[in-house]
Design an enzyme around this catalytic site. Structure first.
Site, PDB file in Angstrom:
ATOM      1  N   ASP A  51      -0.483  -4.087  -2.164  1.00 40.47           N
ATOM      2  CA  ASP A  51      -1.494  -4.554  -1.227  1.00 40.47           C
ATOM      3  C   ASP A  51      -2.598  -5.400  -1.838  1.00 40.47           C
ATOM      4  OD1 ASP A  51      -2.772  -2.687  -2.704  1.00 40.47           O
ATOM      5  OD2 ASP A  51      -3.400  -1.427  -1.052  1.00 40.47           O
ATOM      6  N   ARG A 309      -8.646  -1.981   4.151  1.00 34.95           N
ATOM      7  CA  ARG A 309      -7.712  -3.091   4.263  1.00 34.95           C
ATOM      8  C   ARG A 309      -8.116  -4.028   5.386  1.00 34.95           C
ATOM      9  NH1 ARG A 309      -2.413  -1.548   3.025  1.00 34.95           N
ATOM     10  NH2 ARG A 309      -1.864  -3.455   4.092  1.00 34.95           N
ATOM     11  N   TYR A 317      -4.369   6.765  -0.932  1.00 36.53           N
ATOM     12  CA  TYR A 317      -3.454   7.303  -1.940  1.00 36.53           C
ATOM     13  C   TYR A 317      -3.825   8.762  -2.111  1.00 36.53           C
ATOM     14  CZ  TYR A 317      -2.007   2.640  -3.435  1.00 36.53           C
ATOM     15  OH  TYR A 317      -1.496   1.377  -3.495  1.00 36.53           O
ATOM     16  N   PRO A 392       0.964   2.755  -8.804  1.00 33.96           N
ATOM     17  CA  PRO A 392       0.347   1.615  -8.130  1.00 33.96           C
ATOM     18  C   PRO A 392      -1.173   1.692  -8.072  1.00 33.96           C
ATOM     19  CG  PRO A 392       1.720   2.881  -6.596  1.00 33.96           C
ATOM     20  CD  PRO A 392       1.674   3.629  -7.870  1.00 33.96           C
TER      21      PRO A 392
END
Ligand SMILES: Cc1cc2nc3c(=O)[nH]c(=O)nc-3n(C[C@H](O)[C@H](O)[C@H](O)COP(=O)(O)OP(=O)(O)OC[C@H]3O[C@@H](n4cnc5c(N)ncnc54)[C@H](O)[C@@H]3O)c2cc1C
Ligand SMILES: *[C@@H]1O[C@H](CO)[C@@H](O)[C@H](O)[C@H]1NC(C)=O
Ligand SMILES: *[C@@H]1O[C@H](CO)[C@@H](O)[C@H](O)[C@H]1NC(C)=O
Ligand SMILES: *[C@@H]1O[C@H](CO)[C@@H](O)[C@H](O)[C@H]1NC(C)=O
Ligand SMILES: *[C@@H]1O[C@H](CO)[C@@H](O)[C@H](O)[C@H]1NC(C)=O
Ligand SMILES: *[C@@H]1O[C@H](CO)[C@@H](O)[C@H](O)[C@H]1NC(C)=O
Ligand SMILES: *[C@@H]1O[C@H](CO)[C@@H](O)[C@H](O)[C@H]1NC(C)=O
Length: 744
Positions: A51, A309, A317, A392
């Protein structure tokens, strides 16, 4: 018996169209190289996955003209908050700091999902060839037009390789096509992962908790023996043999290409015990920092990261402390969005969190592994997740993967065009393997700190100190932004002489470095003291300068697009100061004459694709006018230091552009002089000042000459004067083929 078909040929075959494969395809499209890119899936990623874009990735995308779209659409992450347990074990905000480091770059970190990023790549690949397929390619010459028709790259989906062999004899011959790959064209059903065929979309379908291959196909042998000759013939019908000069495996963590290269191609490292869930949701919550990047360490229920976002989405997460890893097997059936959100609620308690919309979810186990080889015979290469996997959250997956192929793309492309010496290809493994190892080491430390339980007090030895976490986070910026990356000396990076070693910020742990004897070294040496901010091996930084011809401010990076050219940036010093101008002009013009008469005639030229010119401020890509002759592989830019007199604005400079040597305003019989190569460091009338000389750490009277690679990394720093010229010659002689009719 399988029908034998005549093999087709291609210079480069790319396997996999994720971020790594697409970046490579974009480079090859911009260079007009004959290449193909195949992917076994029916379509690109639509949601979820990676992302974020780090600063260096944005600079790279900007050099292809596509960063402003991403910048515009993405969510910007400017601050980070840390939430930790207080004495009573209840979470509270401990700290709020700037995310990244101000002043490193003109960009900062932003987030946008991988699907959008892939769309921008596909558009950019298409635009490389000019305005449209049907309507011709603008005012380009016949040769470019022919190239464009013949070499247009587009992703071929539902295609996967079934075999790969290398003719080791042919590997030394640059004109040979020593890699033979069989490609199978799949049916729609074969190419759709089974989990996607049902109505319930299983968020685990691309998770590493899933069995490696989600495309189920009976192996060839089984087909043949079970179903007899008819089935074999049908399978062969869909097979195609391709002979390639080079093959690049960008096929992700379960890389088929890596396995096809044999058992000596292995991933080294380990899976950790941490399992994380990922939710992309529109949150309904009373948590105060939900629109800020936030890291929460709860006292004993695990950790969580909030990534705000685009489009009201938030990515969480979430550490899943209740899923056991036990003997290495994870019970996947336990993992569902509602169990992931339950874990989040515990961590965020006493705040509440819920959602109505969920865009995507998944779970994964952190593996931290690096491939032991990145290439075989410099004919087959591996890039992206195919050679490194890691968590990630340090958020490096897409960034590092893209940067792998940004490093490889121009090298392969220019070798195919006979411009670059093939030996340069060995710098790919040298440069990127070191980065991958640094990444894993960083990730190791970071995930331990992030996944660990916070220490209750200084006597709590098994807990993680929150101060250590915050300071590791701060220190990590040079690395996570990738601006601090420093490539080792090689034929491309002319290291300083021993008496002149300056300290590179990102320099590599000596234990990690590749043994020097395998690495061809440049015969040239840099004089690093001439520029304290252009550090050999690091990316050339960008600062604002004004174009001499019209006083318009530009980021210098905007004049250095990814078009395959090397650049010599001539920092000419104070050309317009009355006291020094004549001697200074003289130095700059002497250099110009040497470049034009001695150096450039020996070096190749390059045909530019329509989409590489006019990327910034010069109109739409593809509408450039054709030159009579292809330009030199070396692009010369002059940046001189303005004087007080210039700063007063209207005073006339003491020289005219055409008074400079022609190499600084190259003349083309069809287009006249090029006014876009000379820049001055002085305040602009409307946009402040770039203070370029100060920021590059270059003396205003002495100046400097900086050699920049096509990927924007500094390869040489030397003097403008006669003492520097041989260094420039030696540097380029080790890299480029001599000019010959055979170039391109
Ligand atoms: C479930 C999941 C969640 C992730 N979440 C995040 C995240 O939140 N943040 C983050 O930064 N990163 C995340 N990543 C990592 C990130 O997606 C990768 O690091 C990045 O996509 C790597 O790019 P790549 O091009 O190397 O590989 P990939 O993106 O994996 O692309 C590989 C491509 O190759 C194709 N392919 C594979 N095998 C073959 C074959 N045999 N033949 C033809 N084509 C083939 C695949 O279809 C795919 O399109 C996640 C990855 C996964 C799997
Ligand atoms: C890229 O790096 C930044 C950190 O600089 C990170 O936050 C982001 O998630 C990364 N993106 C990917 C896709 O890895
Ligand atoms: C940025 O977004 C706005 C609308 O939000 C749009 O009008 C503009 O054209 C976009 N700019 C770019 C460069 O995409
Ligand atoms: C370019 O192509 C056009 C038409 O295809 C032809 O008439 C012209 O002569 C060509 N020009 C050159 C320089 O080959
Ligand atoms: C985010 O952080 C800012 C401070 O930088 C704070 O004022 C704001 O309330 C926070 N908001 C949300 C919704 O996270
Ligand atoms: C978090 O963990 C502690 C200790 O295991 C427990 O007492 C507490 O109830 C947990 N919090 C939540 C919200 O479940
Ligand atoms: C490098 O290796 C030596 C010996 O193996 C070790 O003592 C040293 O700590 C290592 N250095 C680093 C930075 O890891």
């Amino acid at each position: 018996m399988a029908a034998t078909k005549t093999a087709s040929k291609t210079d480069v075959l790319i396997i996999g169209a994720g971020p790594a494969g697409l970046m490579l395809a974009l480079w090859l499209a911009r260079l007009g190289v004959d290449a193909r890119i195949v992917d076994k899936r029916t379509d690109k990623v639509y949601s979820g996955q990676a992302d974020g874009f780090q600063v260096r990735s944005l600079e790279i995308l900007d050099s292809f003209g596509i960063a402003d779209k991403i910048w515009n659409e993405s969510n910007h992450m400017i601050e980070v908050c840390f939430w930790n347990p207080d004495e009573s074990g209840c979470i509270r905000r401990d700290n709020r700091v700037v995310n990244g480091r101000a002043g490193l770059s003109r960009f900062h970190e932003v987030v946008l999902h991988q699907g959008r990023a892939e769309t921008f790549f596909l558009d950019a690949i298409r635009d490389s060839y000019g305005p449209s397929v049907a309507g011709g390619v603008g005012a380009t010459d016949n040769k470019t037009r022919a190239l464009v028709q013949e070499r247009r790259i587009s992703v071929e989906r539902k295609v996967m390789p079934t075999s790969l062999t290398i003719d080791e004899q042919g590997a030394g011959d640059t004109t040979a096509y020593p890699v033979t790959v069989t490609l199978r064209h799949l049916s729609e059903a074969e190419a759709t992962p089974t989990q996607m065929l049902s109505n319930v979309q299983d968020g685990l379908f691309r998770s590493n908790l899933n069995p490696p291959d989600d495309i189920t196909m009976p192996p060839r042998e089984a087909q043949a023996s079970d179903a007899g000759p008819a089935a074999t013939a049908a399978a062969a019908e869909n097979d195609e043999v391709v002979q390639c000069k080079y093959v690049v495996g960008c096929d992700g963590a379960h890389s088929w290409t890596r396995k096809a290269l044999g058992p000596e191609f292995d991933m080294v490292g380990e899976m950790t015990d941490y399992i994380w869930g990922v939710l992309d949701i529109v949150p309904i919550t009373d948590f105060p920092d939900i629109r800020n990047r936030t890291m929460i360490h709860s006292a004993s229920n695990g950790s969580l990261m909030v990534i705000p976002r685009e489009n009201r989405l938030v990515r969480l997460y979430i550490q899943l402390t209740e899923v056991s890893v036990g003997s290495g097997r994870v019970d996947r059936s336990q993992i569902k969005p509602d169990m992931i959100i339950k874990a989040a609620k515990k961590i965020m308690s006493p705040y509440n969190i819920d959602y109505h919309y969920c865009d995507w979810w998944t779970a994964y186990q952190i593996g931290q592994r690096v491939g032991n080889h990145f290439s075989k015979l410099n004919r087959v290469f591996l890039a992206g997740d195919a050679v490194h996997t890691h968590s990630p959250k340090a958020g490096q997956g897409m960034n590092v993967s893209m940067q792998d192929t940004y490093n490889l793309g121009w090298k392969l492309g220019l070798v195919c065009k006979n411009i670059l010496q093939p030996s340069v290809l060995s710098t790919y493994e040298l440069e990127r393997k070191a980065i991958a190892k640094q990444l894993i080491a960083f990730d190791h430390r970071f995930s331990r700190l992030f996944s660990g339980r916070p220490a209750k007090d200084i006597l709590d030895e098994t807990g993680v100190s929150m101060d250590e976490f915050a300071s590791a986070f701060r220190q990590s910026h040079m690395f996570t932004t990738a601006v601090g990356i420093c490539y080792q000396p090689s034929v491309l990076v002319a290291g300083p002489t021993d008496s002149d070693k300056s300290e590179a910020i990102g320099s590599i742990d000596e234990n990690e470095s590749v043994p020097q004897e395998h690495v061809p070294q440049s015969q040239a040496h840099s004089t690093s003291a001439l520029s304290t901010a252009c550090i050999v091996g690091m990316r050339f930084p960008s600062h604002q300068v004004l174009r001499h011809a019209d006083a318009r401010p530009w980021q210098l990076h905007h004049k250095m697009p990814s078009d395959g050219r090397f650049r010599l940036v001539v920092f000419g010093g104070e050309l317009s100061s009355p006291s020094t101008s004549s001697s200074q002009l003289d130095r700059v013009n002497r250099l110009g004459a040497w470049l034009a008469d001695t150096l450039l005639p020996r070096l190749p030229t390059i045909t530019l694709m329509p989409g590489t010119t006019n990327l910034h401020g010069g109109g739409r890509p593809g509408y450039s006018l054709a030159t009579q002759k292809p330009p030199s592989i070396i692009d010369v830019l002059l940046v001189y230091a303005g004087t007080l007199q210039d700063e007063e604005g209207l005073a006339t400079s003491s020289f005219d552009l055409l008074g400079l040597h022609e190499v600084y305003h190259p003349f083309d019989p069809k287009l006249g002089h090029d006014y876009d190569k000379v820049f001055v460091d002085r305040p602009s009338h409307h946009d402040g000042e770039g203070k370029a000389y100060e920021n590059y750490g270059i003396d205003r009277t002495r100046g400097a000459l900086v050699g920049v690679r096509p990927d924007g990394y500094v390869g040489l720093v030397t003097s403008l004067d006669e003492t520097g010229w041989p260094e420039v010659s030696k540097w380029l002689k080790g890299i480029l083929e001599p000019r010959a009719n055979g170039n391109e």
